[in-house]
Design an enzyme around this catalytic site. Structure first.
Site, short mmCIF file in Angstrom:
data_model
loop_
_atom_site.label_atom_id
_atom_site.label_comp_id
_atom_site.label_asym_id
_atom_site.label_seq_id
_atom_site.Cartn_x
_atom_site.Cartn_y
_atom_site.Cartn_z
CD GLU A 179 24.70 26.92 -24.00
OE1 GLU A 179 23.77 27.29 -23.46
OE2 GLU A 179 25.08 25.61 -24.23
CE LYS A 206 28.42 29.85 -14.55
NZ LYS A 206 27.89 30.30 -13.11
NE ARG A 216 31.42 19.98 -9.39
CZ ARG A 216 30.68 21.06 -9.39
NH1 ARG A 216 30.71 21.87 -10.34
NH2 ARG A 216 29.63 20.97 -8.52
CE LYS A 222 31.99 26.38 -11.86
NZ LYS A 222 31.64 26.44 -10.84
CG PHE A 243 21.28 25.51 -20.53
CD1 PHE A 243 21.62 24.10 -20.22
CD2 PHE A 243 21.42 26.36 -19.58
CE1 PHE A 243 21.95 23.85 -18.74
CE2 PHE A 243 21.32 26.24 -18.23
CZ PHE A 243 21.77 24.90 -17.88
NE ARG A 263 21.48 22.53 -14.96
CZ ARG A 263 22.70 22.13 -15.20
NH1 ARG A 263 23.58 22.48 -14.22
NH2 ARG A 263 22.79 21.08 -16.19
CD GLU A 316 20.94 28.62 -13.93
OE1 GLU A 316 21.19 27.61 -14.22
OE2 GLU A 316 21.68 29.64 -13.11
NE ARG A 332 24.11 22.11 -8.36
CZ ARG A 332 25.11 22.89 -8.87
NH1 ARG A 332 25.16 24.21 -9.40
NH2 ARG A 332 26.39 22.33 -8.28
P1 AMP Z 1 28.32 27.11 -10.94
O1 AMP Z 1 26.97 27.01 -10.41
O2 AMP Z 1 29.04 28.46 -10.79
O3 AMP Z 1 29.10 25.96 -10.76
O4 AMP Z 1 27.86 27.13 -12.55
C1 AMP Z 1 27.35 26.30 -13.29
C2 AMP Z 1 25.87 26.61 -13.30
O5 AMP Z 1 25.59 27.62 -14.14
C3 AMP Z 1 25.15 25.60 -13.79
O6 AMP Z 1 24.72 24.46 -12.80
C4 AMP Z 1 23.94 26.33 -14.28
O7 AMP Z 1 22.70 26.01 -13.20
C5 AMP Z 1 24.33 27.51 -14.52
N1 AMP Z 1 24.27 28.26 -15.93
C6 AMP Z 1 24.07 29.13 -16.38
N2 AMP Z 1 24.13 29.42 -17.79
C7 AMP Z 1 24.23 28.12 -18.05
C8 AMP Z 1 24.35 27.43 -19.50
N3 AMP Z 1 24.24 28.20 -20.53
N4 AMP Z 1 24.81 26.28 -19.45
C9 AMP Z 1 25.00 25.44 -18.41
N5 AMP Z 1 24.80 25.88 -17.19
C10 AMP Z 1 24.34 27.52 -16.87
#
Ligand code: AMP
Length: 565
Positions: free
Chosen positions: A263, A265, A429, A435, A354, A270, A314, A285
Site C-alpha cells: 500500500e 504510505k 509493533r 514500512k 487502510f 493516524r 491516516e 494514535r
Molecule cells: P512510522 O510513523 O514511520 O512508524 O510509520 C508507520 C505509520 O505510517 C503508521 O502508524 C501510520 O500512521 C502511517 N501509515 C501511512 N500509510 C499507511 C498504510 N497504508 N498502512 C499503515 N500505516 C500507514
C-alpha cells in the site's frame, strides 16, 4: 482498601527488582483489593484512568507543588518544594518528607505507625483516606473546568495531601504527576491478573487489547473467569491501540511471506474512526479524542458509512489540487481547539482508510488482512471509495518497485508492506507490517552489460549489469531492472547501443561508458559475484551523465558501506 494499605504494598513492590517477585506482589495486591480492584489495577501502574479514556487530570508540577506547600504549612513555599524536588529528583520522596496538616495531630497521639515501617502513615482512623475516596476526588478534579478551575484543582489536591501520611503522600504525588515508577508495567499487571484469578495469560492479553482497561479485565477475570474474558470484544466508541509497523525491506517481506500486500504510505497522522450508526468519534494514535478538530472527516464518515464500524487510517492534509501537504500541516489541525472552521479553510484534510477492525456487528481483528480490506471496501461503498487505500498483493519485486515509484510520484512517503494473512494486533509493533526502509546511500556504478527485453520490449535493452570500479577494471555487483519507465528504456537503449562490444543471445557486452545512480536495500556478501558483494533490490535512479566511468564508485567504497551496515 485504605490508601495507606495500597501505599505500603506499592512500597514493597518498589523494593523488588526481579520481575517474578514484582508480579507476585502485584498478584497479592489484586487478590486483596476487594471492591477497589479496578482502581488498584490502574493505580499500581500509575494510571488514574483507563488507557482508552481521554480524560486527563491536567495537573502540572507547579500546581502539585502548590498543593504540597499548602499542606506542609505556613513556613513552606512553592519554591521550597520545587528546590527540594530539583535536589532529590523525586516528587514522591519530597512529599513523603513533609509533615502534612492532619497527620501532625495524629502523630502526636502516637497513631502514625500503621504502615508497617513506622514512618508515620495513618492507621485506621475515621479520617483515613481510602482508595475509593481518592478515586472519587481525582475524578471530580478532572471534571473541573472553566474559570477558577485551577484553584479548585489545587484545593482538591491540597485536601488529599492534608490527610496523607508519608507513604500515602509519596504515591499520591507520583500518581497525579504520572510518575509512579515502581517498576510495574502493562505486562506485570497482565501476568498478575492471570495468576490472581487463575485465567490464561493469553486470554488476559487479548482482553486487554480489545478493552484497553486493566481494571475492567481484572474484574471480569475475577467475577466471570475465562468465559467472561472471552466474551469481551471491541466496543464502538472505545479506542484500541493502533497496530504499528517496523522498518523492513521488500526482500525480508518476500522471504517471510509468499507475497506482500503493498500500500502507499501516507504522510499524515493516524486516526481510528468509530461510527456507531449515528455518531462518529475519532481517536489519535495515542487514543486521544480528535473528533472536534476534524469535522470534515466526521462528515465524510457519516456520508460514506451506513452501519457501525471501526476503521483505521491516516488523515492527510491536501493542497487545492489534491496533492499531499507535509505532515506538520495535519498536526496543526489536530491541535486546533478553537476556530476550527477557520483552520479548515486554511488546511484541508482528508481521510485515507487502510483497515477495518469492526463492521456491522463483526469483530474482525482475527481475520486476515485481505479479508479485512474487503470488508473495508464494502463498508465504504461507492460514497467512500475515494478514501480507500489501494492494496495490491504481489510477489514480484519489480511490481512492488513500480507501486513505490507511483507513491513517490504522487507525493507520498513510500510504501507499506503487510503480511496478507496477518491478524490485527492492537498496540503491537510486530513484523507483520513493514514500512519499507528508505534507500541507503546510493552508488554511482558503471553499466558493463545488458540484456534485451522480451515480448513488447524485445527491441529495448531491459536489464543492466552495474559494476564498481576496481584497480584494474570493473567488478559487477548486480543487475538493475526496476525503477525504469518505458520512455527511459528507450532513451537508455539509444544511449548504450553505440557501446555494444558483442552479443550472445539476449546478453549484451558493453564497453564501460555510462554511469547509473543505483539505489539498493542492502549490500550483501555474495559467493556468485567475483567482487564478493552483491546489491539487494538494486534500482535505477538515473543516469549520471556528469560522471565518467573513471570517477564511478570504487569497490573499496562498496566494502566500506557494507561494513557500516
Ligand atoms: P512510522 O510513523 O514511520 O512508524 O510509520 C508507520 C505509520 O505510517 C503508521 O502508524 C501510520 O500512521 C502511517 N501509515 C501511512 N500509510 C499507511 C498504510 N497504508 N498502512 C499503515 N500505516 C500507514
Amino acid at each position: 482498601m485504605e490508601l495507606a494499605a495500597f501505599a505500603e504494598r506499592a512500597r514493597a513492590i518498589e523494593a523488588e527488582s526481579a520481575d517474578t517477585d514484582i508480579v507476585e506482589r502485584v498478584t497479592d495486591l489484586l487478590e486483596t483489593a476487594g471492591a477497589d480492584l479496578p482502581v488498584v489495577a490502574r493505580y499500581v501502574q500509575g494510571r488514574v484512568f483507563p488507557a482508552h479514556d481521554s480524560t486527563k487530570l491536567d495537573i502540572g508540577p507547579a500546581l502539585c507543588y502548590e498543593a504540597i506547600a499548602k499542606a506542609a504549612g505556613r513556613n513552606v513555599t512553592v519554591d521550597d518544594v520545587e528546590e527540594r524536588v530539583a535536589d532529590v529528583g523525586d516528587v514522591g520522596e519530597v512529599a513523603a518528607r513533609y509533615d502534612f496538616g492532619g497527620q501532625q495531630g495524629l502523630a502526636a497521639f502516637g497513631a502514625g505507625a500503621g504502615a508497617g515501617d513506622g514512618d508515620g502513615n495513618g492507621a485506621g482512623g475515621a479520617d483515613d483516606l481510602t482508595v475509593a475516596e481518592v478515586d472519587a476526588q481525582l475524578r471530580d478534579l478532572a471534571a473541573t473546568e472553566g474559570s477558577g478551575s485551577r484553584d479548585t484543582k489545587r484545593d482538591i489536591l491540597f485536601g488529599l495531601f492534608n490527610r496523607a501520611g508519608d507513604d500515602e503522600a509519596r504515591y499520591l504525588a507520583r500518581l497525579v504527576l504520572s510518575e509512579m515508577r515502581i517498576g510495574v508495567g502493562d505486562g506485570a499487571v497482565r501476568d498478575a491478573t492471570a495468576d490472581a484469578f487463575d485465567v490464561p495469560v493469553g486470554e488476559v492479553e487479548r482482553a486487554l487489547q480489545v478493552t484497553n482497561d486493566h481494571g475492567e479485565v481484572a474484574v471480569v477475570a475475577r467475577e466471570e473467569g475465562l468465559d467472561g474474558l472471552e466474551s469481551l470484544g471491541l466496543e464502538v466508541g472505545r479506542p484500541v491501540g493502533a497496530m504499528l509497523a517496523q522498518a523492513g525491506t521488500v526482500t525480508e517481506a518476500l522471504d517471510d511471506w509468499e507475497a506482500a500486500a503493498v500500500e502507499w504510505k501516507f504522510d499524515g497522522a493516524r486516526v481510528q474512526v468509530h461510527y456507531d450508526g449515528e455518531e462518529t468519534a475519532l481517536f489519535s494514535r495515542n487514543m486521544e479524542a480528535v473528533t472536534d478538530p476534524l469535522p470534515e472527516v466526521v462528515e465524510f464518515v457519516e456520508d460514506a458509512l451506513d452501519a457501525p464500524a471501526i476503521l483505521d487510517g491516516e488523515v492527510v492534509a491536501v493542497a487545492d489540487d489534491g496533492s499531499p501537504l507535509p505532515f506538520q500541516e495535519v498536526l496543526r489541525r489536530f491541535r486546533r481547539k478553537h476556530d476550527v472552521a477557520k483552520a479548515r479553510e486554511d488546511v484541508l484534510v482528508e481521510f485515507r482508510a487502510f483497515d477495518c477492525l469492526h463492521a456491522d456487528g463483526d469483530d474482525l481483528l482475527d481475520r486476515p488482512l485481505v479479508e479485512r480490506h474487503n470488508r473495508l471496501e464494502a463498508a465504504l461503498g461507492d460514497a467512500g471509495a475515494e478514501a480507500l487505500s489501494a492494496l495490491t498483493v504481489s510477489d514480484d519485486p519489480d511490481g512492488i518497485a513500480d507501486i513505490e515509484a507511483e507513491a513517490l510520484e504522487a507525493g507520498h512517503e513510500g510504501i507499506m508492506l503487510k503480511n496478507p494473512e496477518s491478524a490485527y494486533t492492537p498496540g503491537r509493533r510486530g513484523k507483520q507490517w513493514l514500512k519499507r526502509k528508505p534507500d541507503v546511500e546510493t552508488l554511482d556504478l558503471v553499466v558493463t552489460g545488458a540484456e534485451w527485453g522480451e515480448g513488447r520490449r524485445a527491441e529495448l535493452l531491459g536489464t543492466f549489469e552495474v559494476s564498481a570500479r576496481t584497480d584494474d577494471g570493473f567488478a559487477p555487483l548486480g543487475k538493475v531492472a526496476t525503477g525504469i519507465t518505458d520512455e527511459e528504456l528507450e532513451a537508455l537503449t539509444e544511449l548504450l547501443e553505440p557501446h555494444v562490444l558483442g552479443e550472445d543471445g539476449a546478453d549484451v557486452d558493453l564497453d564501460p561508458a555510462v554511469v547509473f545512480e543505483v539505489g539498493y536495500e542492502e549490500i550483501q556478501t555474495s559467493p556468485t559475484y567475483a567482487a564478493g558483494y552483491a546489491l539487494r533490490f538494486p534500482r535505477f535512479l538515473g543516469v549520471r551523465d556528469d560522471i565518467d566511468p573513471a570517477d564511478a564508485d570504487s569497490l573499496e567504497r562498496v566494502e566500506r558501506l557494507a561494513e557500516r551496515q
